[in-house]
Scaffold this motif. Structure first.
Motif, PDB file in Angstrom:
ATOM      1  N   LEU A  29       0.816  -1.208   0.000  1.00 32.34           N
ATOM      2  CA  LEU A  29       0.000   0.000   0.000  1.00 32.34           C
ATOM      3  C   LEU A  29       0.851   1.260   0.000  1.00 32.34           C
ATOM      4  O   LEU A  29       0.514   2.250  -0.661  1.00 32.34           O
ATOM      5  N   ASN A  30       1.957   1.242   0.739  1.00 32.71           N
ATOM      6  CA  ASN A  30       2.795   2.436   0.779  1.00 32.71           C
ATOM      7  C   ASN A  30       3.600   2.638  -0.499  1.00 32.71           C
ATOM      8  O   ASN A  30       3.576   3.728  -1.074  1.00 32.71           O
ATOM      9  N   LEU A  92      -7.982   3.705   7.214  1.00 33.22           N
ATOM     10  CA  LEU A  92      -7.462   5.038   6.887  1.00 33.22           C
ATOM     11  C   LEU A  92      -7.108   5.141   5.404  1.00 33.22           C
ATOM     12  O   LEU A  92      -7.338   6.182   4.770  1.00 33.22           O
ATOM     13  N   THR A  93      -6.548   4.083   4.850  1.00 32.49           N
ATOM     14  CA  THR A  93      -6.192   4.094   3.432  1.00 32.49           C
ATOM     15  C   THR A  93      -7.428   4.257   2.552  1.00 32.49           C
ATOM     16  O   THR A  93      -7.427   5.037   1.593  1.00 32.49           O
ATOM     17  N   GLY A  94      -8.483   3.526   2.866  1.00 33.20           N
ATOM     18  CA  GLY A  94      -9.722   3.669   2.109  1.00 33.20           C
ATOM     19  C   GLY A  94     -10.314   5.065   2.231  1.00 33.20           C
ATOM     20  O   GLY A  94     -10.792   5.641   1.241  1.00 33.20           O
ATOM     21  N   LEU A  95     -10.277   5.632   3.441  1.00 35.12           N
ATOM     22  CA  LEU A  95     -10.784   6.989   3.663  1.00 35.12           C
ATOM     23  C   LEU A  95      -9.993   7.997   2.826  1.00 35.12           C
ATOM     24  O   LEU A  95     -10.586   8.900   2.211  1.00 35.12           O
ATOM     25  N   THR A 177      -5.868   7.703  -9.634  1.00 34.54           N
ATOM     26  CA  THR A 177      -4.700   7.296  -8.851  1.00 34.54           C
ATOM     27  C   THR A 177      -4.991   7.329  -7.354  1.00 34.54           C
ATOM     28  O   THR A 177      -4.273   6.717  -6.565  1.00 34.54           O
ATOM     29  N   PHE A 178      -6.022   8.066  -6.948  1.00 31.46           N
ATOM     30  CA  PHE A 178      -6.479   8.033  -5.552  1.00 31.46           C
ATOM     31  C   PHE A 178      -7.547   6.965  -5.367  1.00 31.46           C
ATOM     32  O   PHE A 178      -7.563   6.262  -4.357  1.00 31.46           O
ATOM     33  N   ALA A 179      -8.428   6.832  -6.354  1.00 36.82           N
ATOM     34  CA  ALA A 179      -9.535   5.874  -6.246  1.00 36.82           C
ATOM     35  C   ALA A 179      -9.050   4.438  -6.121  1.00 36.82           C
ATOM     36  O   ALA A 179      -9.714   3.601  -5.489  1.00 36.82           O
ATOM     37  N   VAL A 180      -7.874   4.123  -6.687  1.00 37.11           N
ATOM     38  CA  VAL A 180      -7.378   2.752  -6.651  1.00 37.11           C
ATOM     39  C   VAL A 180      -7.155   2.271  -5.215  1.00 37.11           C
ATOM     40  O   VAL A 180      -7.149   1.062  -4.943  1.00 37.11           O
ATOM     41  N   ASN A 181      -7.006   3.207  -4.278  1.00 42.44           N
ATOM     42  CA  ASN A 181      -6.796   2.824  -2.879  1.00 42.44           C
ATOM     43  C   ASN A 181      -8.031   2.214  -2.240  1.00 42.44           C
ATOM     44  O   ASN A 181      -7.915   1.488  -1.252  1.00 42.44           O
ATOM     45  N   ILE A 182      -9.202   2.506  -2.781  1.00 40.19           N
ATOM     46  CA  ILE A 182     -10.435   2.006  -2.160  1.00 40.19           C
ATOM     47  C   ILE A 182     -10.520   0.476  -2.261  1.00 40.19           C
ATOM     48  O   ILE A 182     -10.681  -0.206  -1.230  1.00 40.19           O
ATOM     49  N   PRO A 183     -10.393  -0.131  -3.470  1.00 40.92           N
ATOM     50  CA  PRO A 183     -10.417  -1.600  -3.505  1.00 40.92           C
ATOM     51  C   PRO A 183      -9.212  -2.236  -2.818  1.00 40.92           C
ATOM     52  O   PRO A 183      -9.337  -3.304  -2.209  1.00 40.92           O
ATOM     53  N   LEU A 184      -8.053  -1.584  -2.894  1.00 46.87           N
ATOM     54  CA  LEU A 184      -6.868  -2.129  -2.211  1.00 46.87           C
ATOM     55  C   LEU A 184      -7.084  -2.164  -0.697  1.00 46.87           C
ATOM     56  O   LEU A 184      -6.732  -3.139  -0.028  1.00 46.87           O
ATOM     57  N   VAL A 190     -10.189  -7.141   4.548  1.00 44.70           N
ATOM     58  CA  VAL A 190     -10.777  -8.486   4.575  1.00 44.70           C
ATOM     59  C   VAL A 190      -9.711  -9.538   4.886  1.00 44.70           C
ATOM     60  O   VAL A 190      -9.910 -10.426   5.727  1.00 44.70           O
ATOM     61  N   LEU A 191      -8.556  -9.439   4.232  1.00 47.28           N
ATOM     62  CA  LEU A 191      -7.494 -10.421   4.458  1.00 47.28           C
ATOM     63  C   LEU A 191      -6.944 -10.344   5.874  1.00 47.28           C
ATOM     64  O   LEU A 191      -6.609 -11.372   6.479  1.00 47.28           O
ATOM     65  N   SER A 192      -6.845  -9.130   6.422  1.00 44.97           N
ATOM     66  CA  SER A 192      -6.374  -8.985   7.809  1.00 44.97           C
ATOM     67  C   SER A 192      -7.356  -9.619   8.784  1.00 44.97           C
ATOM     68  O   SER A 192      -6.962 -10.302   9.732  1.00 44.97           O
ATOM     69  N   LEU A 193      -8.652  -9.389   8.556  1.00 45.35           N
ATOM     70  CA  LEU A 193      -9.670  -9.987   9.429  1.00 45.35           C
ATOM     71  C   LEU A 193      -9.674 -11.508   9.332  1.00 45.35           C
ATOM     72  O   LEU A 193      -9.868 -12.212  10.327  1.00 45.35           O
TER      73      LEU A 193
END
Length: 473
Positions: A29-30, A92-95, A177-184, A190-193
């Protein structure tokens, strides 16, 4: 159901492969947000009528937030485990992605990038923590394969970011380039949970009751550390004699931070460990220099391809694509080899060659020559971060793996901030060829210093012995 999946123990004698997916997506993500913005700066400036001096904050704000956040989140990972921090980071990334999509001006975009910087902090220290935790659980002394996979994944994303960004801009404009963060972010959440354990322990004898209490978090140390980095960044963004007070303030706050941390029984960053671990400090210095050169190339060369050579964002991204391919190939072929010193030497030499080639670039440079530069950069791209990461793994205190690895990222982002400041200083208002040549001389000096400190660093021979012995075991 989610709790049942997360609670199942991994195989007793090998790395739990279910951890790989949340580790990798959290760690990318970073770097994807660090590099994808490179091809978006010019379109954003055009759309919002902002000069280069303002769009530079889109780069620096993320690095500043990440530089502060990485060791802080790494410390929290050491205290509470990676699961909660990874979940918070994904949210926070999705926000930030949503804010970026609807931002009306540069100021709001900078806010989005700051939130993005803090949101993407958890991935790398959480991954390094999990690797060390699994090594402790399984008795695996040097998980070279997993470390290589982590390095290849993050480097792949960092280099492919401009290409991805160019394609996204072509399809949906710079806001994509900002919107791509929402699905990521959703995938990371989900994977963390599903797969991250609720508790992990680097020391099997350590229980949750032994973890530092929330009230013992070193708030003053965090504030002094943040103040030091903010003052330093503000100076680097506008280097003038009139701004020297900012550099002096950074020095004073840095000294106060060191003195305060020495007095703390459970400090935010254990200065005593670093004072007694000179090889680790050299590794951090090497990270600063390597990152400075790498990010000068990523941002400076990319902006010149658009502004000085006249290529579209998509074409500029494609020019950088060979760096991605060569980097992946080099890291995949040599990643499992335990030796570290020669990787650093070859990587440093590759950066020197790249800087020299940039000095030969002209406004009408042939495309094949630009591709050649991208190919050359792929060699250090595949070797350097992999080698630095493996060096830190053998030099760090296992009990502070999260904080120590987070601090490595802080130092590397100091290099990124230096690169951003240098790019802004040499390019002034436009990314012209004269500015690129000045930037190349700066890169040549940094890469030469990287090569010299690697040549004289005797501690790397000990790290090679440790890595080789662990691989043989």
């Amino acid at each position: 159901m989610i709790d049942l999946i997360a609670a199942k123990p991994g195989p007793a004698d090998r790395f739990d492969r279910r951890l790989l997916a949340p580790m990798m997506i959290g760690a990318v993500l970073n770097p994807v947000n660090s590099s994808i913005i490179a091809v978006a700066l010019v379109p954003i400036a055009t759309a919002l009528g902002a000069p280069a001096s303002q769009t530079a904050w889109l780069v620096s704000s993320l690095y500043l937030a990440t530089s502060i956040g990485q060791p802080l989140v790494g410390r929290l990972v050491d205290m509470f485990g990676p699961r909660r921090l990874s979940i918070a980071g994904a949210i926070l990334t999705g926000l930030a992605g949503v804010i970026g999509v609807f931002a009306p001006n540069i100021a709001i975009l900078v806010v989005a990038r700051v939130i993005l910087g803090f949101g993407t902090c958890a991935g790398y220290p959480a991954a390094m923590y999990l690797i060390r935790s699994e090594a402790t659980r399984t008795g695996m002394r040097s998980p070279a394969g997993v470390l290589t996979a982590l390095s290849v994944t993050t480097q792949t994303i960092a280099v492919i970011g401009p290409t991805l960004g160019g394609l996204l801009i072509q399809v949906g404009g710079w806001r994509a380039t900002f919107a791509v963060n929402i699905p990521l972010a959703l995938a990371s959440l989900v994977l963390s949970l599903l797969f991250l354990p609720r508790t992990t322990a680097l020391d099997p004898s350590r229980t949750d009751a032994d973890r530092p209490a929330r009230s013992r978090l070193d708030y003053l140390g965090i504030a002094l550390f943040a103040g030091t980095l903010v003052s330093l960044l503000l100076f680097l963004m506008d280097i003038r004699l009139a701004q020297l007070w900012l550099l002096a303030l950074a020095a004073v706050l840095g000294a106060a931070f060191a003195l305060w941390e020495l007095r703390r029984p459970d400090p935010f960053i254990d200065v005593r460990v670093f004072a007694g671990n000179v090889p680790l400090l050299i590794t951090y210095a090497r990270g600063v220099l390597a990152a400075t050169v790498s990010y000068c190339y990523l941002y400076g060369f990319t902006q010149w391809l658009e502004g000085g050579r006249g290529l579209s964002p998509a074409a500029a991204g494609l020019i950088l694509l060979p760096t991605f391919g060569i980097g992946i190939l080099v890291a995949s072929v040599f990643g499992r080899r335990p030796e570290i010193r020669w990787k650093l030497l070859v990587g440093a030499a590759g950066q020197v060659v790249m800087a020299v080639l940039l000095l030969l670039v002209g406004p009408e440079a042939a495309l094949w020559f630009l591709v050649l530069i991208a190919v050359v950069v792929g060699v250090p791209q595949g070797l350097v971060n992999l080698a630095i990461q493996n060096t830190l793994y053998h030099q760090a205190d296992p009990a502070r793996m999260g904080a120590t690895s987070g601090l490595l990222r802080t130092f590397m982002y100091v290099g990124a901030m230096l690169a951003s400041a240098a790019t802004g200083a040499f390019f002034h208002t436009t990314a012209d060829t004269a500015g690129l040549h000045d930037l190349a001389w700066f890169m040549l000096g940094a890469s030469a210093l990287f090569l010299v400190i690697t040549l004289v660093d005797r501690s790397l021979r000990r790290v090679d012995r440790l890595a080789t012995g662990a691989a043989e075991a």
